[in-house]
Write a protein that holds these residues in place. Structure first.
Motif, PDB file in Angstrom:
ATOM      1  N   GLU A  94      42.434  38.219  43.592  1.00  0.00           N
ATOM      2  CA  GLU A  94      41.255  38.704  44.319  1.00  0.00           C
ATOM      3  C   GLU A  94      40.214  39.307  43.359  1.00  0.00           C
ATOM      4  O   GLU A  94      39.018  39.085  43.512  1.00  0.00           O
ATOM      5  CB  GLU A  94      41.740  39.770  45.322  1.00  0.00           C
ATOM      6  N   LEU A  95      40.706  40.041  42.380  1.00  0.00           N
ATOM      7  CA  LEU A  95      39.801  40.654  41.393  1.00  0.00           C
ATOM      8  C   LEU A  95      39.109  39.575  40.554  1.00  0.00           C
ATOM      9  O   LEU A  95      37.896  39.621  40.320  1.00  0.00           O
ATOM     10  CB  LEU A  95      40.607  41.620  40.508  1.00  0.00           C
ATOM     11  N   MET A 129      53.348  40.390  38.850  1.00  0.00           N
ATOM     12  CA  MET A 129      53.922  41.288  39.871  1.00  0.00           C
ATOM     13  C   MET A 129      52.861  41.762  40.863  1.00  0.00           C
ATOM     14  O   MET A 129      53.178  42.280  41.920  1.00  0.00           O
ATOM     15  CB  MET A 129      54.591  42.502  39.215  1.00  0.00           C
ATOM     16  N   GLN A 130      51.589  41.620  40.486  1.00  0.00           N
ATOM     17  CA  GLN A 130      50.502  41.999  41.407  1.00  0.00           C
ATOM     18  C   GLN A 130      49.545  40.810  41.525  1.00  0.00           C
ATOM     19  O   GLN A 130      48.327  40.949  41.375  1.00  0.00           O
ATOM     20  CB  GLN A 130      49.786  43.249  40.901  1.00  0.00           C
ATOM     21  N   ALA A 131      50.133  39.642  41.779  1.00  0.00           N
ATOM     22  CA  ALA A 131      49.362  38.388  41.739  1.00  0.00           C
ATOM     23  C   ALA A 131      48.218  38.366  42.754  1.00  0.00           C
ATOM     24  O   ALA A 131      47.118  37.906  42.436  1.00  0.00           O
ATOM     25  CB  ALA A 131      50.299  37.206  41.968  1.00  0.00           C
ATOM     26  N   MET A 151      42.253  45.305  49.454  1.00  0.00           N
ATOM     27  CA  MET A 151      43.538  45.129  48.778  1.00  0.00           C
ATOM     28  C   MET A 151      43.681  46.142  47.630  1.00  0.00           C
ATOM     29  O   MET A 151      42.734  46.384  46.903  1.00  0.00           O
ATOM     30  CB  MET A 151      43.623  43.710  48.235  1.00  0.00           C
ATOM     31  N   GLU A 152      44.871  46.698  47.500  1.00  0.00           N
ATOM     32  CA  GLU A 152      45.080  47.713  46.456  1.00  0.00           C
ATOM     33  C   GLU A 152      46.064  47.238  45.382  1.00  0.00           C
ATOM     34  O   GLU A 152      47.003  46.482  45.680  1.00  0.00           O
ATOM     35  CB  GLU A 152      45.665  48.992  47.077  1.00  0.00           C
ATOM     36  N   GLU A 201      50.304  30.301  40.260  1.00  0.00           N
ATOM     37  CA  GLU A 201      49.228  29.445  40.787  1.00  0.00           C
ATOM     38  C   GLU A 201      48.098  30.269  41.408  1.00  0.00           C
ATOM     39  O   GLU A 201      46.926  29.934  41.267  1.00  0.00           O
ATOM     40  CB  GLU A 201      49.796  28.461  41.809  1.00  0.00           C
ATOM     41  N   LYS A 202      48.486  31.358  42.089  1.00  0.00           N
ATOM     42  CA  LYS A 202      47.462  32.220  42.709  1.00  0.00           C
ATOM     43  C   LYS A 202      46.476  32.713  41.660  1.00  0.00           C
ATOM     44  O   LYS A 202      45.275  32.702  41.850  1.00  0.00           O
ATOM     45  CB  LYS A 202      48.136  33.453  43.337  1.00  0.00           C
TER      46      LYS A 202
END
Ligand code: SF4
Ligand code: SF4
Length: 300
Positions: free
Chosen positions: A144-145, A137-139, A1-2, A170-171
């Motif tokens: 993941e990070l 905006m980059q949830a 994922m980027e 929530e993510k």
């Protein structure tokens, strides 16, 4: 994922407890007039121009394949709407006056930088902070990070304005140890006037953080003439006290560190005439907040 990252700051001590690595992500749906990172607003990479390094040689003007750069006595101007981010002007500028702000990076690449300071995090109680821009905006990327960091016992802090969907929030919260939550104005119309959007999502996501019982620090930038009225400070304090009385509040005094960045992306800074808040004004805001039973600190 980027993700699209515009800065990674190691040894940061202002973005959460202990020594931290702060990852700044590009893209923000707000346009707060006092923002000190306007280069973060555009979600895509963009060319920035350091006018102090520019020799007005005109090489970039000749290089741009789309003819989007012009030069006059003030320096260069880029037709940013038409720019396809090819980066040829950046390569051509030997003075280093042009740079591309924002780089695509994988979770793995960012994590590999973050983990370098794992010993410092352990010693100081630090970790990673994701900031922006607006991280919602980059949830997926942030979640993941953070997941990766948590697996390796690295403390995670989410620095957010709260403007995003409940699902995005929530993510991120699923892997967050601490939230730095900005609250600027309680009046929806004023919020829209100063920050470009209403505050309704911000207030509902604030309640969500409280509901999830994630430790939080509420941060209030104090901008004289914009959000420092007694009425607004009382309204903010009342909301926090009613939602979660044990939430500490940090006042962030207005500063102008980001002013020069506006020119770097052909934008105008609108708060040139705003004065820094005086100690008396800061103390008054602190006292109002404390009168609601909240702990309050003024950031340096
Ligand atoms: S930005 Fe670089 S290439 Fe363009 S005019 Fe300035 S110094 Fe020359
Ligand atoms: S990035 Fe490419 S298209 Fe954009 S201004 Fe530079 S040379 Fe022109």
């Amino acid at each position: 994922m980027e993700g699209i990252v515009f800065n990674i700051q190691r040894y940061s001590i202002d973005d959460g407890p202990g020594v931290r690595t702060t990852v700044f992500l590009k893209g923000c749906p707000l346009t707060c007039l006092w923002c000190s990172n306007p280069e973060s607003w555009n979600p895509l990479p963009e060319v920035t121009w350091r006018y102090t390094s520019c020799k007005k040689c005109g090489t970039c003007v000749e290089t741009c394949p789309l003819g989007l750069i012009t030069l006059d006595e003030d320096g260069i101007h880029i037709d940013r709407k038409s720019c396809d981010r090819c980066g040829k002007c950046v390569e051509a500028c030997v003075q280093g006056a042009l740079r591309m702000s924002g780089t695509k990076m994988t979770v793995e690449e960012v994590y590999n930088i973050v983990k370098r300071d794992i010993d410092y995090y352990k010693l100081s109680g630090g970790g990673i902070t994701c900031s922006g821009g607006e991280i919602l905006m980059q949830a997926d990327f942030v979640a993941e990070l953070f997941k990766r960091c948590r697996k390796n016992d690295i403390h995670t802090c989410a620095d957010t304005s709260g403007f995003g969907s409940k699902q995005e929030m929530e993510k991120i919260l699923a892997y967050t140890d601490l939230v730095y939550y900005d609250l600027k104005h309680m009046d929806a119309e004023e919020h829209k006037r100063f920050c470009g959007q209403s505050n309704d999502l911000i207030l509902s996501n604030l309640a969500l953080v409280v509901e999830k019982r994630i430790p939080m620090v509420l941060r209030v930038p104090l901008i004289p003439g914009y959000n420092d009225s007694e009425k607004n400070i009382k309204a903010i304090a009342k909301t926090v006290a009613e939602l979660a009385k044990d939430t500490p509040v940090n006042i962030l005094p207005y500063h102008r560190y980001g002013e020069n960045k506006y020119r770097m992306i052909d934008m105008k800074y609108h708060l040139k005439d705003v004065k820094y808040p005086t100690e008396k004004e800061l103390d008054k805001a602190k006292q109002i907040i404390e009168s609601f039973g909240l702990k309050c600190e003024i950031s340096k």
